[in-house]
Design a protein around this motif. Structure first.
Motif, PDB file in Angstrom:
ATOM      1  N   SER A   1      17.898 -26.440   1.554  1.00 20.18           N
ATOM      2  CA  SER A   1      17.010 -26.585   2.712  1.00 20.18           C
ATOM      3  C   SER A   1      17.711 -26.967   4.020  1.00 20.18           C
ATOM      4  N   PRO A   2      18.734 -27.854   4.055  1.00 23.20           N
ATOM      5  CA  PRO A   2      19.333 -28.192   5.353  1.00 23.20           C
ATOM      6  C   PRO A   2      20.174 -27.072   5.959  1.00 23.20           C
ATOM      7  N   ILE A   3      20.663 -26.142   5.141  1.00 22.06           N
ATOM      8  CA  ILE A   3      21.599 -25.126   5.642  1.00 22.06           C
ATOM      9  C   ILE A   3      20.966 -23.735   5.667  1.00 22.06           C
ATOM     10  N   LYS A   4      19.671 -23.692   5.861  1.00 21.80           N
ATOM     11  CA  LYS A   4      18.947 -22.428   5.972  1.00 21.80           C
ATOM     12  C   LYS A   4      19.102 -21.816   7.367  1.00 21.80           C
ATOM     13  N   LYS A   5      18.955 -20.507   7.437  1.00 21.05           N
ATOM     14  CA  LYS A   5      19.002 -19.789   8.703  1.00 21.05           C
ATOM     15  C   LYS A   5      17.995 -20.382   9.692  1.00 21.05           C
ATOM     16  N   GLY A   6      18.440 -20.589  10.942  1.00 18.77           N
ATOM     17  CA  GLY A   6      17.564 -21.131  11.977  1.00 18.77           C
ATOM     18  C   GLY A   6      17.687 -22.627  12.162  1.00 18.77           C
ATOM     19  N   ASN A   7      18.343 -23.344  11.251  1.00 21.40           N
ATOM     20  CA  ASN A   7      18.535 -24.782  11.388  1.00 21.40           C
ATOM     21  C   ASN A   7      19.712 -25.087  12.312  1.00 21.40           C
ATOM     22  N   TRP A   8      19.753 -26.320  12.783  1.00 24.28           N
ATOM     23  CA  TRP A   8      20.845 -26.811  13.619  1.00 24.28           C
ATOM     24  C   TRP A   8      21.566 -27.942  12.901  1.00 24.28           C
ATOM     25  N   MET A   9      22.845 -28.120  13.201  1.00 22.66           N
ATOM     26  CA  MET A   9      23.589 -29.284  12.743  1.00 22.66           C
ATOM     27  C   MET A   9      24.241 -29.942  13.955  1.00 22.66           C
ATOM     28  N   VAL A  10      24.139 -31.279  14.018  1.00 23.41           N
ATOM     29  CA  VAL A  10      24.693 -32.047  15.126  1.00 23.41           C
ATOM     30  C   VAL A  10      25.384 -33.267  14.538  1.00 23.41           C
ATOM     31  N   GLY A  11      26.575 -33.551  14.992  1.00 19.56           N
ATOM     32  CA  GLY A  11      27.289 -34.720  14.486  1.00 19.56           C
ATOM     33  C   GLY A  11      28.747 -34.627  14.835  1.00 19.56           C
TER      34      GLY A  11
ATOM     35  N   GLY B   1      26.153 -27.020  15.861  1.00 16.75           N
ATOM     36  CA  GLY B   1      26.193 -25.667  15.353  1.00 16.75           C
ATOM     37  C   GLY B   1      24.820 -25.146  14.993  1.00 16.75           C
ATOM     38  N   TYR B   2      24.727 -23.837  14.882  1.00 20.18           N
ATOM     39  CA  TYR B   2      23.470 -23.152  14.562  1.00 20.18           C
ATOM     40  C   TYR B   2      23.702 -22.244  13.359  1.00 20.18           C
ATOM     41  N   PHE B   3      22.776 -22.273  12.399  1.00 17.04           N
ATOM     42  CA  PHE B   3      22.912 -21.456  11.191  1.00 17.04           C
ATOM     43  C   PHE B   3      22.401 -20.043  11.467  1.00 17.04           C
ATOM     44  N   VAL B   4      23.342 -19.105  11.560  1.00 18.86           N
ATOM     45  CA  VAL B   4      22.991 -17.717  11.839  1.00 18.86           C
ATOM     46  C   VAL B   4      22.467 -17.018  10.588  1.00 18.86           C
ATOM     47  N   THR B   5      22.790 -17.538   9.444  1.00 17.96           N
ATOM     48  CA  THR B   5      22.253 -17.084   8.166  1.00 17.96           C
ATOM     49  C   THR B   5      22.379 -18.251   7.191  1.00 17.96           C
ATOM     50  N   ASP B   6      21.797 -18.134   6.016  1.00 18.23           N
ATOM     51  CA  ASP B   6      21.866 -19.228   5.052  1.00 18.23           C
ATOM     52  C   ASP B   6      23.317 -19.570   4.732  1.00 18.23           C
ATOM     53  N   GLY B   7      23.700 -20.839   4.959  1.00 23.77           N
ATOM     54  CA  GLY B   7      25.020 -21.314   4.587  1.00 23.77           C
ATOM     55  C   GLY B   7      26.135 -21.025   5.567  1.00 23.77           C
TER      56      GLY B   7
ATOM     57  N   ARG C   1      31.499 -22.330  10.181  1.00 21.37           N
ATOM     58  CA  ARG C   1      31.499 -23.100   8.933  1.00 21.37           C
ATOM     59  C   ARG C   1      30.747 -22.330   7.853  1.00 21.37           C
ATOM     60  N   TYR C   2      31.333 -22.326   6.652  1.00 20.08           N
ATOM     61  CA  TYR C   2      30.730 -21.627   5.516  1.00 20.08           C
ATOM     62  C   TYR C   2      30.566 -22.607   4.359  1.00 20.08           C
TER      63      TYR C   2
END
Length: 201
Positions: free
Chosen positions: A43-53, A77-83, A113-114
């Protein structure tokens, strides 16, 4: 009369003691131990999610200069696709130089990031990191600034302590080469410890 008073005091004392024990037990039962991990799956690394840190502390060693460095590197970063996420990492750092002036540096590096499906669990995942950009440095006591081409690769692990927060540890290899004509390439290994906040659905 004295016996009646003594009996009443004993009954009242017993009721108060039983009530206190019940209150203490219910309070203890309602206290939850802090969570050390969270089952989040994909769930956290699905397409459309953001990561900040970013890395709140990064220690490294240079083979050529025999010096140590410490950096603070925020990223988003922004998840362009799952993972798979793409984004930007910036950083500021300080480097000690053996027999010379200490150096302040900065970085500006897009990254990708992958997250590997292999070895994944519901509470954590391994990932690979690649970044490419520029870095700059300025020695204390000098007015000149140097800009360098830089890239890095790393392998890390994200451990989710809640649905949206992961603690991370990463080891990596970094390379940079200044634009000065007499400059030589610098490369070395580094270790970073940090966190990520995942935002999305």
């Amino acid at each position: 009369m004295k016996n009646l008073f003594l009996m009443s005091a004993l009954v009242l004392g017993g009721l108060v003691s039983a009530n206190a024990q019940s209150t203490v037990k219910s309070t203890i039962n309602s206290i939850e131990a802090p969570k050390l991990s969270e089952k989040v799956g994909m769930s956290p690394i699905k397409k459309g999610n953001w990561m900040v840190g970013g890395a709140v502390g990064s220690l490294g060693y240079s083979f050529e200069g025999e010096n140590f460095n410490i950096n603070v590197m925020p990223k988003a970063g922004y998840f362009v696709t799952d993972g798979i996420a793409i984004g930007l990492e910036t950083g500021v750092g300080f480097q000690t130089v053996k027999g010379g002036d200490n150096v302040w540096n900065y970085t500006f590096m897009p990254f990708a990031r992958y997250y590997f499906p292999e070895g994944a669990s519901e509470t954590g995942r391994f990932y690979g990191n690649g970044k490419l950009g520029i870095s700059g440095a300025s020695a204390t006591g000098e007015n000149n600034n140097e800009t360098s081409f830089a890239f890095g690769v790393g392998l890390g692990y994200s451990h989710f302590v809640s649905r949206n927060v992961a603690l991370e540890a990463e080891v990596g290899y970094n390379y940079s080469k200044s634009n000065a004509s007499t400059a030589s390439a610098q490369n070395g290994l580094g270790v970073a410890v940090g966190f990520q906040i995942f935002l999305g659905k």
